[in-house]
Design an enzyme around this catalytic site. Structure first.
Site, PDB file in Angstrom:
ATOM      1  N   SER A  64       0.797  -1.220   0.000  1.00 49.37           N
ATOM      2  CA  SER A  64       0.000   0.000   0.000  1.00 49.37           C
ATOM      3  C   SER A  64       0.835   1.279   0.000  1.00 49.37           C
ATOM      4  O   SER A  64       1.618   1.502  -0.903  1.00 49.37           O
ATOM      5  CB  SER A  64      -0.938  -0.064   1.209  1.00 49.37           C
ATOM      6  OG  SER A  64      -1.812   1.001   1.211  1.00 49.37           O
ATOM      7  N   ASP A 280      -6.510   1.858  -2.965  1.00 45.99           N
ATOM      8  CA  ASP A 280      -7.729   1.574  -2.203  1.00 45.99           C
ATOM      9  C   ASP A 280      -8.101   2.755  -1.301  1.00 45.99           C
ATOM     10  O   ASP A 280      -9.006   2.650  -0.485  1.00 45.99           O
ATOM     11  CB  ASP A 280      -7.632   0.258  -1.408  1.00 45.99           C
ATOM     12  CG  ASP A 280      -6.556   0.269  -0.345  1.00 45.99           C
ATOM     13  OD1 ASP A 280      -5.777   1.237  -0.281  1.00 45.99           O
ATOM     14  OD2 ASP A 280      -6.489  -0.700   0.427  1.00 45.99           O
ATOM     15  N   GLU A 370     -12.975   5.783   6.517  1.00 48.44           N
ATOM     16  CA  GLU A 370     -11.993   6.249   7.479  1.00 48.44           C
ATOM     17  C   GLU A 370     -11.549   7.630   7.005  1.00 48.44           C
ATOM     18  O   GLU A 370     -11.546   7.912   5.799  1.00 48.44           O
ATOM     19  CB  GLU A 370     -10.776   5.314   7.508  1.00 48.44           C
ATOM     20  CG  GLU A 370     -11.045   4.020   8.245  1.00 48.44           C
ATOM     21  CD  GLU A 370      -9.753   3.287   8.602  1.00 48.44           C
ATOM     22  OE1 GLU A 370      -9.548   3.033   9.786  1.00 48.44           O
ATOM     23  OE2 GLU A 370      -8.973   2.981   7.689  1.00 48.44           O
ATOM     24  N   ALA A 371     -11.136   8.470   7.974  1.00 51.35           N
ATOM     25  CA  ALA A 371     -10.695   9.823   7.613  1.00 51.35           C
ATOM     26  C   ALA A 371      -9.562   9.759   6.585  1.00 51.35           C
ATOM     27  O   ALA A 371      -9.441  10.635   5.720  1.00 51.35           O
ATOM     28  CB  ALA A 371     -10.244  10.565   8.862  1.00 51.35           C
ATOM     29  N   ARG A 507      -1.044   6.162  19.824  1.00 49.32           N
ATOM     30  CA  ARG A 507      -1.489   7.357  19.087  1.00 49.32           C
ATOM     31  C   ARG A 507      -2.388   8.213  19.963  1.00 49.32           C
ATOM     32  O   ARG A 507      -3.214   7.699  20.727  1.00 49.32           O
ATOM     33  CB  ARG A 507      -2.253   6.963  17.828  1.00 49.32           C
ATOM     34  CG  ARG A 507      -1.386   6.283  16.811  1.00 49.32           C
ATOM     35  CD  ARG A 507      -1.986   6.357  15.406  1.00 49.32           C
ATOM     36  NE  ARG A 507      -1.321   5.411  14.519  1.00 49.32           N
ATOM     37  CZ  ARG A 507      -0.134   5.614  13.951  1.00 49.32           C
ATOM     38  NH1 ARG A 507       0.529   6.735  14.158  1.00 49.32           N
ATOM     39  NH2 ARG A 507       0.401   4.695  13.170  1.00 49.32           N
TER      40      ARG A 507
HETATM   41  C1  16G Z   1      -4.132  -0.071   8.419  1.00 54.97           C
HETATM   42  C2  16G Z   1      -5.582  -0.134   8.034  1.00 54.97           C
HETATM   43  C3  16G Z   1      -6.188   1.246   8.008  1.00 54.97           C
HETATM   44  C4  16G Z   1      -5.978   1.937   9.338  1.00 54.97           C
HETATM   45  C5  16G Z   1      -4.515   1.933   9.722  1.00 54.97           C
HETATM   46  C6  16G Z   1      -4.363   2.425  11.148  1.00 54.97           C
HETATM   47  C7  16G Z   1      -6.680  -1.629   6.468  1.00 54.97           C
HETATM   48  C8  16G Z   1      -6.734  -2.140   5.066  1.00 54.97           C
HETATM   49  N1  16G Z   1      -5.741  -0.721   6.715  1.00 54.97           N
HETATM   50  O1  16G Z   1      -3.373   0.587   7.456  1.00 54.97           O
HETATM   51  O2  16G Z   1      -7.543   1.108   7.749  1.00 54.97           O
HETATM   52  O3  16G Z   1      -6.425   3.271   9.289  1.00 54.97           O
HETATM   53  O4  16G Z   1      -4.023   0.611   9.669  1.00 54.97           O
HETATM   54  O5  16G Z   1      -3.035   2.351  11.541  1.00 54.97           O
HETATM   55  O6  16G Z   1      -7.440  -2.035   7.326  1.00 54.97           O
HETATM   56  P1  16G Z   1      -2.649   2.474  13.071  1.00 54.97           P
HETATM   57  O7  16G Z   1      -3.296   1.344  13.818  1.00 54.97           O
HETATM   58  O8  16G Z   1      -1.167   2.440  13.082  1.00 54.97           O
HETATM   59  O9  16G Z   1      -3.167   3.798  13.558  1.00 54.97           O
HETATM   60 MG    MG Z   2      -3.832   1.035   0.371  1.00 58.81          MG
END
Ligand code: 16G
Ligand code: MG
Length: 540
Positions: A64, A280, A370-371, A507
């Site tokens: 990604s 995506d 998601e934002a 976070r």
């Molecule tokens: C991943 C998730 C995304 C989420 C991000 C949060 C999928 C396909 N991707 O990239 O949706 O916003 O994690 O990251 O589900 P974090 O847990 O480090 O904040």
């Molecule tokens: Mg992606």
């Protein structure tokens, strides 16, 4: 059978290091060079899953928005949805077991899940444009073949295109044709059908500039444009011909840095969008009347989409329960606008697409975003059937029938399997056109509350536990009450903390009526997390 399969692959794809790797929110993701054995083994697992489900399973190789050297792999279930959560653990087990125990673990899965090994297996695979994706795709195919699975290799696809193919394959064409042209034609025909009849386009212009993150979305959107005729002009930037994947460009870069990507010289009047590396996710942006950069993120897209669908449903006269799913990161103003102005109920899910998707399924029409720009709309089978029926129902008024027909075409424009930058872009364009909006008009729907996101390093981030919607910390003791006390000091303020699912950090999110207040609140919450949850390194 598993012994023979393992004998075939281990000489070529041995497990070289003991580094533990976990199937996380977006599958396995790490340096591409650490992945050959993991991806080959995912070929084995995909075959088992295909036999169990008696359906075709998808595997996508991509990391990604991560840097070019990283790579990753995700499994896709029969209707194009993400891998069932209980199998994430099996994937993790298989990826981490030593070569000499691999056969044993495979056999135990076959036994536990009661998999009939005589059932034929089919796996659809695709990859993004990373240099390592080519050899990793070979590793995957070797894994599939080792257990006598059939492999359908689509080569380069966006992640949502792969999800689409899997659904098409398993529904015998009911969802669309299982080819890239099938995908392009389905989207383009629906787009033109929705766009062309609009006579009063107001301030809308049918031209936009897209930053493709130097990723797989570039060539794919170029293919799609050929089907659109002159109904939409798309200027493709960062198409990978010169720049590096995700480097100073792409949806994640634009969202995090709140600025225009390299490769686009942003001037007033331009309408722009950014995809991420596997297309995506999408965010829009423009330069406002105030000469400032403005981001139109997933929350903005969600409001646009929810409002559009809500109106259409109302015009059909059908009783359908429409809802929007956001995460705790959604800007408070967007939630307020959707609830108060659009009168659409809002649900809050944990971060990660699979959580939003699961909650959206609970509505007849579930919009989720998601934002960060990942999102789509899901129509329940009953809702879709009702809408299609209403489109042909002679006893309804013409206006009701027309609204139902428009809804049907909108369903065809939407990739319901997963968030899809290309499909979302076309949907946004249709809605902007119907509303007669330029970017400024869209922007003026509501004003975002100033916000700040920060990170804190702690010894063990798993000490932080939250409620299911992630808005409240339930452990360690005293953390939530300390946050509550801080929030009280500011106006229109909100703050929450959660352990990241993708990095070894906590976070922190804060919003308030001014940027200074949001910054200050975020800082104070960081200190509290550091003190109560075992911070390491310098105190924030
Ligand atoms: C991943 C998730 C995304 C989420 C991000 C949060 C999928 C396909 N991707 O990239 O949706 O916003 O994690 O990251 O589900 P974090 O847990 O480090 O904040
Ligand atoms: Mg992606």
């Amino acid at each position: 059978m598993t012994e023979e399969a393992v004998r075939q692959i281990t000489p070529y794809f041995p497990r070289k290091s003991d580094k533990f790797i976990q199937y996380g929110t977006a599958g396995f993701r790490t340096k591409g060079s650490d992945l050959p054995h993991v991806i080959c083994r995912m070929g084995l697992l995909a075959v088992l899953r295909s036999k169990l489900k008696k359906a075709c399973i998808g595997v996508m190789i991509t990391a990604s928005h991560n840097p070019e050297d990283d790579n990753g792999v995700k499994l896709v279930d029969p209707l194009g949805e993400m891998l069932e959560i209980s199998w994430e653990k099996l994937a993790t087990n298989i990826a981490n077991v030593s070569d000499d125990k691999l056969s044993e673990v495979l056999s135990s899965i076959i036994e536990q899940e009661k998999i009939d090994m005589a059932v034929p297996a089919t796996v659809i695979c695709a990859r993004d444009t990373r240099p390592s994706s080519v050899s990793l795709s070979e590793a995957l195919q070797r894994g599939i073949q080792a257990l006598n699975g059939e492999c359908i290799d689509f080569g380069l696809l966006t992640t949502p295109q792969l999800h689409y193919m899997v659904r098409c394959k398993n529904t015998n064409g009911a969802y669309g044709k299982c080819t890239e042209n099938g995908y392009n034609a389905k989207l383009a025909v629906s787009f033109v059908k929705l766009q062309n009849p609009v006579t009063d386009k107001g301030k809308y212009t049918s031209e936009l500039t897209v930053d493709c993150a130097n990723g797989v979305g570039a060539n794919k959107v170029k293919e799609l444009i050929k089907f659109l005729g002159d109904s939409l002009t798309v200027n493709v930037c960062n198409d990978g011909s010169t720049g590096k994947l995700n480097y100073m460009c792409g949806a994640d870069y634009v969202k995090v840095n709140q600025c225009s990507p390299n490769g686009i010289n942003l001037t007033p009047g331009m309408k722009c969008a950014s995809y991420d590396g596997d297309a995506d996710r999408i965010v829009y942006f423009f330069m406002g009347a105030d000469n400032k950069f403005h981001l139109m993120d997933g929350d903005r897209i969600a409001t646009l989409v929810a409002g559009y669908l809500k109106n259409l449903v109302k015009e059909t006269g059908l009783t359908l329960n429409l809802g929007l799913v956001q995460t705790a990161y959604a800007n408070g103003s967007s939630t307020k606008y959707i609830t108060d102005k659009l009168q659409v109920p809002v649900a809050c899910a944990a971060t990660g697409v699979k959580h939003l998707h699961a909650m959206a399924v609970g509505f007849d029409i579930g919009v989720y975003f998601e934002a960060n720009g990942h999102g789509t709309v899901i129509f329940s089978d009953t809702a879709e059937a009702k809408i299609r029926e209403a489109g042909k129902n002679e006893s309804l008024t013409e206006a009701q029938r027309k609204a139902a027909e428009t809804l049907c075409t909108s369903i065809d424009l939407i990739n319901q399997t997963v968030g899809d930058a290309i499909s979302d872009m076309l949907l946004v364009e249709v809605i902007l056109c119907k509303q007669g909006y330029d970017m400024q008009a869209w922007f003026e729907c509501y004003s975002d509350l100033p916000n700040r996101q920060l990170k804190v390093k702690v010894k063990d981030r798993t000490v932080i536990k939250t409620t299911a919607d992630e808005t409240q910390a339930t452990s360690p003791d005293g953390l939530q009450s300390a946050i509550d006390e801080l929030v009280k000091k500011y106006n229109s303020a909100r703050s929450f903390v959660r352990p990241s699912g993708t990095e070894d950090i906590v976070r922190v999110y804060a919003e308030a009526d001014t940027q200074e207040a949001a910054d200050s609140l975020a800082n104070e919450v960081c200190k509290v997390v550091y003190d109560i949850a075992g911070g390491i390194g310098e105190r924030p």
